[in-house]
Design an enzyme around this catalytic site. Structure first.
Site, mmCIF file in Angstrom:
data_model
loop_
_atom_site.group_PDB
_atom_site.id
_atom_site.type_symbol
_atom_site.label_atom_id
_atom_site.label_comp_id
_atom_site.label_asym_id
_atom_site.label_seq_id
_atom_site.Cartn_x
_atom_site.Cartn_y
_atom_site.Cartn_z
ATOM 1 N N ARG A 14 0.819 -0.978 -0.118
ATOM 2 C CA ARG A 14 0.018 -0.115 0.069
ATOM 3 C C ARG A 14 0.997 1.438 0.006
ATOM 4 O O ARG A 14 2.017 1.140 0.268
ATOM 5 C CB ARG A 14 -0.802 -0.086 1.189
ATOM 6 C CG ARG A 14 -0.439 -0.161 2.680
ATOM 7 C CD ARG A 14 -1.624 -0.094 3.679
ATOM 8 N NE ARG A 14 -0.956 0.014 4.803
ATOM 9 C CZ ARG A 14 -1.001 1.118 5.612
ATOM 10 N NH1 ARG A 14 -1.632 2.215 4.799
ATOM 11 N NH2 ARG A 14 -0.453 1.352 6.745
ATOM 12 N N ASN A 24 7.681 1.502 -0.074
ATOM 13 C CA ASN A 24 7.954 0.592 -1.462
ATOM 14 C C ASN A 24 8.692 1.062 -2.384
ATOM 15 O O ASN A 24 9.120 0.285 -3.333
ATOM 16 C CB ASN A 24 6.309 0.107 -1.673
ATOM 17 C CG ASN A 24 5.971 -0.924 -0.533
ATOM 18 O OD1 ASN A 24 6.613 -1.920 -0.162
ATOM 19 N ND2 ASN A 24 4.795 -0.510 -0.073
ATOM 20 N N GLN A 110 6.108 -10.271 0.867
ATOM 21 C CA GLN A 110 6.166 -9.026 1.464
ATOM 22 C C GLN A 110 6.995 -8.379 0.519
ATOM 23 O O GLN A 110 8.323 -8.648 0.561
ATOM 24 C CB GLN A 110 6.053 -9.037 3.072
ATOM 25 C CG GLN A 110 5.457 -9.917 3.752
ATOM 26 C CD GLN A 110 4.440 -9.412 4.433
ATOM 27 O OE1 GLN A 110 3.726 -8.220 3.929
ATOM 28 N NE2 GLN A 110 4.131 -10.184 5.700
ATOM 29 N N ARG A 167 22.473 -23.316 34.784
ATOM 30 C CA ARG A 167 23.949 -23.480 34.119
ATOM 31 C C ARG A 167 24.042 -23.906 32.824
ATOM 32 O O ARG A 167 25.055 -24.103 32.288
ATOM 33 C CB ARG A 167 24.682 -24.511 35.079
ATOM 34 C CG ARG A 167 24.793 -24.238 36.431
ATOM 35 C CD ARG A 167 25.693 -25.367 37.317
ATOM 36 N NE ARG A 167 25.044 -26.773 36.947
ATOM 37 C CZ ARG A 167 24.251 -27.347 37.710
ATOM 38 N NH1 ARG A 167 23.975 -26.746 39.315
ATOM 39 N NH2 ARG A 167 23.632 -28.429 37.420
#
Length: 234
Positions: A14, A24, A110, A167
């Site tokens: 978007r 983007n 993405q 430990r």
């Protein structure tokens, strides 16, 4: 008879973005950020169709120039800050089904993962197919093991996760992985009928930290640029 193209890559992008404005479209090593993801999808052996779902004409123009398709402009209702990725994917699949095109597998890529490449997509898809999986997500090794995490209670510092044996050596800790956001694969049925990206038969694809950078702020952009310069010189 509906034509069955097996696999569609959907790149959600978007126009608005909080952390990095016009993210983007930001140039990294001379290319808009989104172009890296488009090229990775187009280079995959398995992806039949690569589309970008966007509400921004400029992102649409850059995406088409890079070789992706823009079959529609994303409705404003799906381009809000709180819009869900699932809804964006379902919208795209419904659009194509309205045109008589059915995709069996959806690959969500993405644009904020510019270092994920075509080979990553192909290897992830192969794992998905070999396991007849419902879904797959890419991950990378966790650098901070939960055992090493601490929390504050007022000024008192205490372990986030209590462990039987304090430990334990670092090399004895179980290897853990974190979602890196680069690749999601899902069967159409799971996405459309259960509105989910994670099915009962869920697989993972391990990526190295160097290709798992997710662009969230200016520092990520700078780090990604350094890596991209390095990889493109080899």
């Amino acid at each position: 008879m509906k034509k069955l193209d097996k696999c569609i890559a959907i790149i959600p992008a978007r126009g608005g973005s909080k952390g990095v404005p016009r993210k983007n479209l930001r140039l990294i090593n001379g290319k808009p950020l989104i172009q890296y993801t488009i090229e990775a999808a187009l280079g995959s052996r398995f992806i039949d169709q690569t589309i970008v779902s966007t509400d921004c004409p400029e992102i649409a123009r850059v995406s088409v120039e890079a070789g992706a398709r823009i079959p529609f402009m994303r409705p404003d209702a799906l381009a809000e800050d709180h819009s869900r990725t699932i809804d964006v994917l379902q919208h795209a699949i419904e659009f194509y089904e309205g045109q008589g095109k059915v995709y069996e597998h959806i690959v969500l890529l993405q644009p904020t993962s510019p270092l994920r490449n075509s080979l990553d997509i192909d290897e992830a898809y192969s794992i998905f197919q070999q396991n007849d999986a419902d879904s797959l997500q890419s991950v990378c090794p966790v650098m901070q093991h939960p055992f090493l995490l601490r929390k504050f209670n007022d000024s008192q510092l205490s372990p986030y996760q209590s462990v039987e044996d304090e430990r334990l050596r670092r090399q004895d800790l179980e290897e853990l992985f974190v979602l890196n956001g680069a690749i999601y694969i899902v069967k159409k049925q799971l996405l459309m009928e259960q509105s989910s990206l994670v099915g009962a038969n869920n697989c993972g694809y391990i990526m190295p930290k160097s290709r798992s950078i997710d662009i969230d702020d200016e520092l990520d952009l700078e780090v990604a640029e350094v890596y991209l310069r390095k990889t493109q010189h080899h």
